[in-house]
Design a protein around this motif. Structure first.
Motif, PDB file in Angstrom:
ATOM      1  N   ASP B 263      56.863   4.428  81.073  1.00  0.00           N
ATOM      2  CA  ASP B 263      55.826   5.395  80.539  1.00  0.00           C
ATOM      3  C   ASP B 263      54.856   5.012  79.937  1.00  0.00           C
ATOM      4  N   GLY B 264      54.290   3.893  80.537  1.00  0.00           N
ATOM      5  CA  GLY B 264      52.777   3.291  79.904  1.00  0.00           C
ATOM      6  C   GLY B 264      53.124   2.389  78.577  1.00  0.00           C
ATOM      7  N   GLY B 265      54.258   2.084  78.149  1.00  0.00           N
ATOM      8  CA  GLY B 265      54.725   1.707  76.921  1.00  0.00           C
ATOM      9  C   GLY B 265      55.064   0.246  77.266  1.00  0.00           C
ATOM     10  N   PRO B 266      55.273  -0.714  76.188  1.00  0.00           N
ATOM     11  CA  PRO B 266      55.183  -0.110  74.591  1.00  0.00           C
ATOM     12  C   PRO B 266      53.804   0.033  74.285  1.00  0.00           C
ATOM     13  N   GLY B 267      53.752   1.274  73.407  1.00  0.00           N
ATOM     14  CA  GLY B 267      52.178   1.559  73.298  1.00  0.00           C
ATOM     15  C   GLY B 267      51.536   1.998  74.429  1.00  0.00           C
ATOM     16  N   ILE B 268      50.327   1.568  74.864  1.00  0.00           N
ATOM     17  CA  ILE B 268      49.753   1.773  76.208  1.00  0.00           C
ATOM     18  C   ILE B 268      49.872   0.299  76.910  1.00  0.00           C
ATOM     19  N   SER B 269      50.513  -0.500  76.639  1.00  0.00           N
ATOM     20  CA  SER B 269      50.441  -1.697  77.299  1.00  0.00           C
ATOM     21  C   SER B 269      50.563  -1.741  78.990  1.00  0.00           C
ATOM     22  N   SER B 270      51.516  -0.761  79.451  1.00  0.00           N
ATOM     23  CA  SER B 270      51.556  -0.704  80.838  1.00  0.00           C
ATOM     24  C   SER B 270      50.923   0.461  81.501  1.00  0.00           C
ATOM     25  N   ASP B 271      49.675   0.943  80.936  1.00  0.00           N
ATOM     26  CA  ASP B 271      49.040   2.007  81.406  1.00  0.00           C
ATOM     27  C   ASP B 271      48.459   1.383  82.633  1.00  0.00           C
ATOM     28  N   VAL B 272      48.358   2.495  83.887  1.00  0.00           N
ATOM     29  CA  VAL B 272      47.585   2.265  85.096  1.00  0.00           C
ATOM     30  C   VAL B 272      46.735   3.311  85.365  1.00  0.00           C
TER      31      VAL B 272
END
Lengths: 299, 317
Positions: B263-272
């Protein structure tokens, strides 16, 4: 050297050889990769049969000595999604309600359009075909907001008809291409003979073309059913909470863990969600491969 | 029976194609154009449609300027410090993440898929069984794939904990909790799901190679691995390009897998990008529209050469 199996070409029948070290390497690699692909399935199944204490205490690789189906019943019937605790069965029925009409309508419209383009060309049909081709590659997300506006304007946003409409729309370009190419590949004499016999647009379609096009209809059904069943984005945006499909329910069940994650229930729900497309895959075999090869390009 | 009158015939064909034409015009052409056009306006949640509203709201490239100044979209703190000690060739954010993912997916799934296809092409026994095993993940939803791998990669109870418990205490597979490794974790799951398709496409390509090529190579005494790399691979160029386009276009729009796995985490480090667009719909529509336009342009750059090559010569789709 020249006779070893690795040096042989890829085609033509050939007598059985002794096991050589090259064969050993080939099978070793194939089996090794097969284990990588099977590993998650194995983990899913054994995890779903454990109870939660065994999961916390035990090893992820080791199957349980006391398998139980409790997690499966809980996943189907009473797991909580954050809104209510009725299990993933709600999502299952919603997915059926979404998939069946979307599949039927999109295949009907696409097969007729493909037939029109292939056999009854009209003034702008070539240009239309090119636009269609390009449309099938546009990422869905680009058209998501305009479709929110359109469905709001129609008064169906956040309802079952909206999500059915959206699935139908996004299935159309690719299916139309599929049908158009299939009908164009049928012998032209067939169409001419039917015309000479006096058959019209609908007669040729229903009495001549449709009965001999079962393979392409099968591919289209597989493509649509698996694609729509596996969708998440459209379900979460257009369906509304009461109509969430199975994938969205699964995601909600996994994320709504209260008091620690119930991995066994999560895995049972995950298998249940994957069961319909997997069953289609195992039953349909080569049609599935044709379908996904055609469907892989869609936006 | 009379021959159908030509006007009547054309009419039915047109009527049957009409719903599709409307959809193409309104949704595909209209929707895409709307998104691109209104990415140049200061549009808020209230939808605007008319040219007058477009002119009044026109702000040029301001949305794009803001987009590329947003850390969540792209953030390269040390990249421009070339020649200085704090130079750092790394970027974070949704756009660099998807670039990492596309590169990993293309390189790994295409090389693994090609190797598998070559192995499958060695007249093996039980080919159908192996094919079934390699391809079944492709039948699954990304949500299913994501949750299975999230469980396997869970640092607490998953693979890492189990391997450590068996004695290899320094084993490290907590990638989904590590902001530097999380895109690799997503790539593992993506490759697990997609490589079977690459294998199937490449195997079809290998089977399409003329048998005489193999005979000629054998007569000339060229070893099989060199025949594959130097003769067969270049001959498979159309298949390779098609596979590349399929893998690329799938990877560019990655969304469900990220939602389920991290879900984009940890934090926003796997946002796409798709997630960026989706999460900005309600609060920040201008950002959504400009980010979707960037995705559209990326896809067009990838696809137009391929479409010209593939369909320009009137071949079958």
């Amino acid at each position: 050297m020249a006779n070893s199996p690795l040096l042989d070409g890829p085609s033509g029948a050939r007598p059985q050889k002794f096991i050589t070290w090259q064969r050993f390497v080939v099978y070793g690699c194939l089996i090794g990769c097969a284990l990588f692909f099977l590993f998650p399935l194995y983990i899913m199944i054994i995890t779903s049969l454990k109870n939660i204490d065994e999961i916390r205490a035990g090893n992820i690789f080791v199957p349980t000595m006391h398998p139980t189906l409790d997690a499966w019943f809980k996943a189907w019937d009473s797991a909580c999604t954050g809104l209510y605790c009725e299990g993933i069965k709600v999502g299952f029925w919603n997915s059926i309600k979404i998939t069946v009409p979307s599949t039927i309508v999109s295949i009907l419209v696409a097969s007729l359009t493909g037939y029109s383009l292939a056999n009854w060309p009209f003034k702008f049909s070539e240009g239309f075909f090119s636009v269609l081709l390009l449309s099938s590659f546009i990422p869905y997300i680009v058209m998501v907001y305009p479709l929110v506006i359109i469905t709001r304007y129609m008064g169906i946003f956040s309802t079952l008809p909206a999500v059915v409409l959206v699935h139908t729309i996004f299935g159309l370009p690719l299916l139309t291409l599929l049908f158009r190419n299939y009908f164009a590949s049928l012998p032209g004499e067939l169409f001419k003979a039917a015309r000479v016999d006096g058959a019209g647009y609908w007669q040729i379609f229903f009495l001549v073309f449709a009965p001999m096009s079962m393979p392409i209809f099968t591919v289209a059904v597989i493509l649509q059913v698996t694609g729509i069943w596996n969708d998440f984005l459209f379900g979460v945006i257009y369906a509304g909470p009461t109509n969430y499909p199975m994938t969205v329910q699964l995601n909600n069940i996994v994320n709504s863990a209260t008091g620690g994650k119930a991995y066994n229930v999560d895995m049972a729900a995950t298998i249940l969600t994957g069961l319909v497309p997997l069953a289609i895959y195992f039953i349909s075999g080569k049609y599935f491969v044709r379908g996904i090869a055609a469907g892989a390009v869609k936006g | 029976m009379d021959r159908p009158n030509p006007l009547f015939r054309n009419l039915w064909s047109k009527i049957a194609a009409l719903p599709m034409m409307l959809i193409v015009l309104v949704v595909f052409v209209g929707g895409t154009a709307w998104t691109v056009l209104f990415s140049f306006t200061n549009i808020k949640i209230v939808p605007i449609f008319t040219p007058r509203e477009w002119v009044n709201g026109f702000i040029g490239l301001a949305n794009y300027q803001r987009l590329f100044n947003t850390d969540r979209w792209m953030n390269c703190p040390g990249l421009t410090h070339i020649g200085r000690s704090d130079w750092e060739p790394t970027c974070m954010g949704a756009l660099p993440n998807v670039v990492t993912y596309v590169i990993l997916a293309v390189v790994l799934s295409m090389s693994l898929g090609f190797v598998l296809a070559v192995l499958m092409d060695q007249k093996i026994r039980a080919e159908g069984l192996f094919r079934t095993i390699y391809l079944y993940p492709f039948a699954l939803s990304f949500i299913v794939t994501g949750h299975v791998w999230a469980w396997i990669m869970s640092p607490e109870y998953g693979l890492q904990a189990s391997v450590r418990a068996m004695g290899w205490t320094s084993f490290d597979f907590g990638w989904i909790a590590d902001r530097h490794m999380v895109m690799y974790a997503i790539a593992v799951a993506g490759i697990w799901q997609g490589t079977g398709l690459v294998m199937a496409l490449m195997l079809a390509g290998l089977r399409g190679i003329d048998e005489d090529i193999w005979k000629a190579a054998r007569v000339d005494g060229i070893p099989a691995w060199r025949t594959y790399l130097q003769i067969v691979l270049p001959m498979m160029k159309p298949v390779l390009v098609t596979t590349f386009v399929i893998v690329c276009s799938g990877a560019v729009r990655i969304y469900d897998l990220v939602v389920a796995l991290t879900d984009g985490g940890p934090g926003i480090s796997s946002d796409v990008p798709t997630r960026y667009v989706y999460t900005n719909f309600s609060a920040n529509l201008g950002q959504s529209l400009s980010a979707s336009t960037v995705m559209l342009v990326t896809m067009a750059v990838l696809l137009i050469p391929w479409i010209r090559m593939e369909f320009g010569k009137k071949s079958q789709g």
